[in-house]
Design a protein around this motif. Structure first.
Motif, mmCIF file in Angstrom:
data_model
loop_
_atom_site.group_PDB
_atom_site.id
_atom_site.type_symbol
_atom_site.label_atom_id
_atom_site.label_comp_id
_atom_site.label_asym_id
_atom_site.label_seq_id
_atom_site.Cartn_x
_atom_site.Cartn_y
_atom_site.Cartn_z
ATOM 1 N N GLU A 195 0.844 -1.187 0.000
ATOM 2 C CA GLU A 195 0.000 0.000 0.000
ATOM 3 C C GLU A 195 0.884 1.243 0.000
ATOM 4 O O GLU A 195 0.413 2.346 0.195
ATOM 5 C CB GLU A 195 -0.959 -0.003 1.184
ATOM 6 C CG GLU A 195 -0.329 -0.088 2.544
ATOM 7 C CD GLU A 195 -1.379 -0.090 3.658
ATOM 8 O OE1 GLU A 195 -1.526 -1.140 4.285
ATOM 9 O OE2 GLU A 195 -2.022 0.928 3.891
ATOM 10 N N THR A 196 2.202 1.021 -0.214
ATOM 11 C CA THR A 196 3.120 2.153 -0.320
ATOM 12 C C THR A 196 3.935 1.998 -1.609
ATOM 13 O O THR A 196 5.168 1.968 -1.600
ATOM 14 C CB THR A 196 4.023 2.269 0.940
ATOM 15 O OG1 THR A 196 4.615 1.007 1.242
ATOM 16 C CG2 THR A 196 3.231 2.721 2.137
ATOM 17 N N ALA A 197 3.207 1.902 -2.714
ATOM 18 C CA ALA A 197 3.831 1.715 -4.025
ATOM 19 C C ALA A 197 4.703 2.928 -4.381
ATOM 20 O O ALA A 197 4.517 4.014 -3.843
ATOM 21 C CB ALA A 197 2.744 1.534 -5.077
ATOM 22 N N ALA A 212 5.440 1.904 6.698
ATOM 23 C CA ALA A 212 4.278 2.498 7.384
ATOM 24 C C ALA A 212 4.680 3.829 8.004
ATOM 25 O O ALA A 212 5.559 3.861 8.874
ATOM 26 C CB ALA A 212 3.777 1.542 8.466
ATOM 27 N N ARG A 213 4.060 4.893 7.521
ATOM 28 C CA ARG A 213 4.398 6.233 8.032
ATOM 29 C C ARG A 213 3.142 6.958 8.504
ATOM 30 O O ARG A 213 2.137 6.973 7.804
ATOM 31 C CB ARG A 213 5.006 7.102 6.928
ATOM 32 C CG ARG A 213 6.357 6.677 6.409
ATOM 33 C CD ARG A 213 6.864 7.750 5.450
ATOM 34 N NE ARG A 213 8.126 7.413 4.848
ATOM 35 C CZ ARG A 213 8.263 6.790 3.667
ATOM 36 N NH1 ARG A 213 7.186 6.446 2.981
ATOM 37 N NH2 ARG A 213 9.464 6.538 3.180
ATOM 38 N N VAL A 244 4.165 -3.556 9.382
ATOM 39 C CA VAL A 244 4.651 -3.714 8.002
ATOM 40 C C VAL A 244 3.420 -3.810 7.082
ATOM 41 O O VAL A 244 3.457 -4.467 6.052
ATOM 42 C CB VAL A 244 5.589 -4.931 7.863
ATOM 43 C CG1 VAL A 244 6.177 -5.030 6.445
ATOM 44 C CG2 VAL A 244 6.759 -4.820 8.837
ATOM 45 N N TYR A 245 2.327 -3.198 7.471
ATOM 46 C CA TYR A 245 1.096 -3.189 6.693
ATOM 47 C C TYR A 245 0.831 -4.561 6.042
ATOM 48 O O TYR A 245 0.432 -5.483 6.726
ATOM 49 C CB TYR A 245 1.155 -2.089 5.631
ATOM 50 C CG TYR A 245 1.053 -0.660 6.116
ATOM 51 C CD1 TYR A 245 0.496 -0.321 7.348
ATOM 52 C CD2 TYR A 245 1.485 0.397 5.302
ATOM 53 C CE1 TYR A 245 0.381 1.021 7.749
ATOM 54 C CE2 TYR A 245 1.374 1.734 5.697
ATOM 55 C CZ TYR A 245 0.826 2.045 6.928
ATOM 56 O OH TYR A 245 0.720 3.361 7.305
ATOM 57 N N THR A 246 1.066 -4.703 4.704
ATOM 58 C CA THR A 246 0.749 -5.975 4.031
ATOM 59 C C THR A 246 1.533 -7.149 4.611
ATOM 60 O O THR A 246 1.092 -8.290 4.541
ATOM 61 C CB THR A 246 1.088 -5.910 2.528
ATOM 62 O OG1 THR A 246 2.458 -5.491 2.391
ATOM 63 C CG2 THR A 246 0.180 -4.951 1.781
#
Ligand code: CAA
Length: 398
Positions: free
Chosen positions: A82-84, A146-147, A288-290
């Protein structure tokens, strides 16, 4: 009957981390709030030459170096993030080049907040089980940074890293159950990141409620599907949850225990046995989101794969917005010895502790990181893939 699932996995994390106790002192908050209140320890911080591509490439390079992993057998690469780094070109295309993968390969990126990696894993599983793989293997990678904005409640739950998984027939680690899963979707505004922002926006309290509602919905469907497949939903030896912060996994387990009719004492007792071993890595890395669910799985296998051989593990993935899935897998015979050889926790050792000033300087520079001119390669550690900057608008990696 042929089995399909996770054959091998490998992790990557940035080389620096921040102690949440240092962050608490800097923010004027009691350290116990971040440590006991949120269940956090360290948060991994990406430097300017580390991005979701470099983290994914490092995890994948480690995976491809595993004995028995054949790069030439890979016919599908799915990167959940989700941080492409680009609205069009997927991280999977960068990886295809950096790793030298076969040209007969389908490569793409999946997005649904933290659920994107699970979407990739379950799609790979269906690709194999349907026969479309024709004897080949899939590489599924979850990678994210993740920010949250400095000083906001989400800040101590930041993190970064990547998990690379080889998904194939006759897996050595975890056999999954194609078709037996429980999904749950609902359009909610709990967490999102507009196109012009690097930091996520979150309605924290709502996000927790949405996560728990999704868990209840996904679990109920999974339990029903499991019974239809003549299985027993109560035979899970361990449960791994999506871990945005350690305390959330505890809340998830309490909620699920309540839905299953267990009292508070039983919820606590089963948490210690069924969930706690999966939380060690996330306390070292943050969200780490995903990848968070798969850091939990890696942590569990690292701690207990030997004693879990032949036993079933439940997995819950939640993506804000929202989509969730509950599914399960069985730890393969021989996984204990294989995991000892993999040494999954190795990348978490040998990292550098950042001071608060260095951390804040990295975060302040975030806005310019993707547009800076490419640095000279000689300045970069040759043992890692590095993002050097842009040249003529193109991202340059070494
Ligand atoms: N010592 C020990 N504990 C303390 C304390 C102290 N001195 N002070 C407070 N606490 C406890 C509180 O009692 C509370 O515990 P409970 O949750 O058990 O009640 C806990 O610390 C958190 O404190 P607050 O309720 O004051 O919450 P907060 O304002 O710090 O925000 C948060 C917490 C909402 C999780 C925030 O960190 C956040 O917004 N995080 C990002 C969003 C997120 O992770 N959501 C999770 C679900 S969505 C998801 O899973 C997708 C994803 O990856 C983002």
């Amino acid at each position: 009957m042929e089995s399909f699932g996770i054959d091998a996995l490998a992790l990557a994390v940035p080389r620096s981390f921040l102690e949440v106790t240092d962050l608490a002192v800097a923010r004027g908050v009691a350290p116990s709030k971040f440590v006991e209140g949120l269940g956090m320890g360290r948060i991994a911080i990406a430097s300017a030459d580390e991005d979701p591509v470099t983290l994914a490439a490092d995890a994948a390079r480690r995976l491809l170096a595993t004995p028995g992993v054949d790069k030439e057998s890979i016919g599908l690469v799915i990167v959940g993030t989700e941080t492409a780094v680009d609205h069009s070109k997927p991280i999977a295309a960068y990886l295809h080049g950096l790793l030298g993968l076969p040209s007969r390969c389908r490569v793409y990126e999946t997005k649904h907040a933290c659920f994107g990696g699970t979407a990739g894993l379950l799609t790979a599983l269906d690709w194999l089980a349907s026969g479309s793989g024709r004897g080949r293997a899939a590489l599924v990678i979850c990678t994210d940074i993740a920010r949250y904005t400095l000083g906001t409640p989400g800040e101590p739950t930041q993190g970064a890293g990547a998990v690379a998984m080889l998904v194939k027939a006759s897996p050595r680690l975890l056999a999954l159950e194609p078709g037996v899963s429980g999904s749950f979707a609902r359009d909610v505004a709990d967490f999102w990141r507009p196109l012009d922002r690097k930091d996520a926006i979150v309605d924290g309290a709502l996000s927790v409620r949405c996560y728990l509602d999704a868990l209840g919905g996904a679990y109920a469907t999974w339990a029903e599907e499991t019974r239809k497949a003549s299985g027993n939903p109560d035979d899970l030896a361990r449960r791994c949850y999506h871990v945005p912060y350690g305390k959330m996994a505890k809340k998830a387990h309490q909620h699920l225990s309540e839905l299953r009719g267990l009292d508070a004492a039983a919820a606590e007792e089963t948490f210690q046995r069924e969930v706690k071993p999966s939380l060690r890595f996330s306390a070292e890395v943050g969200n780490v989101y995903t990848g968070s669910l798969y850091f939990a799985l890696a942590s569990l296998l690292d701690a207990e794969a030997g004693e879990l051989e032949g036993k079933r593990v439940g997995l819950f993935s939640y993506g804000s917005g929202s989509c969730a899935e509950f599914f399960a897998g069985t730890v393969e015979p021989g996984a204990g010895a294989f995991v000892r050889m993999l040494d999954l926790g190795a990348p978490l050792r040998d990292r550098t502790r950042l001071g608060i000033e260095a951390y804040e300087a990295i975060r302040r520079a975030d806005a310019q990181v993707d547009t800076r001119d490419a640095a000279t390669p000689s300045a970069i550690d040759a043992n890692r893939v590095a993002f050097l900057g842009v040249d003529g608008g193109r991202r340059v990696y070494q």
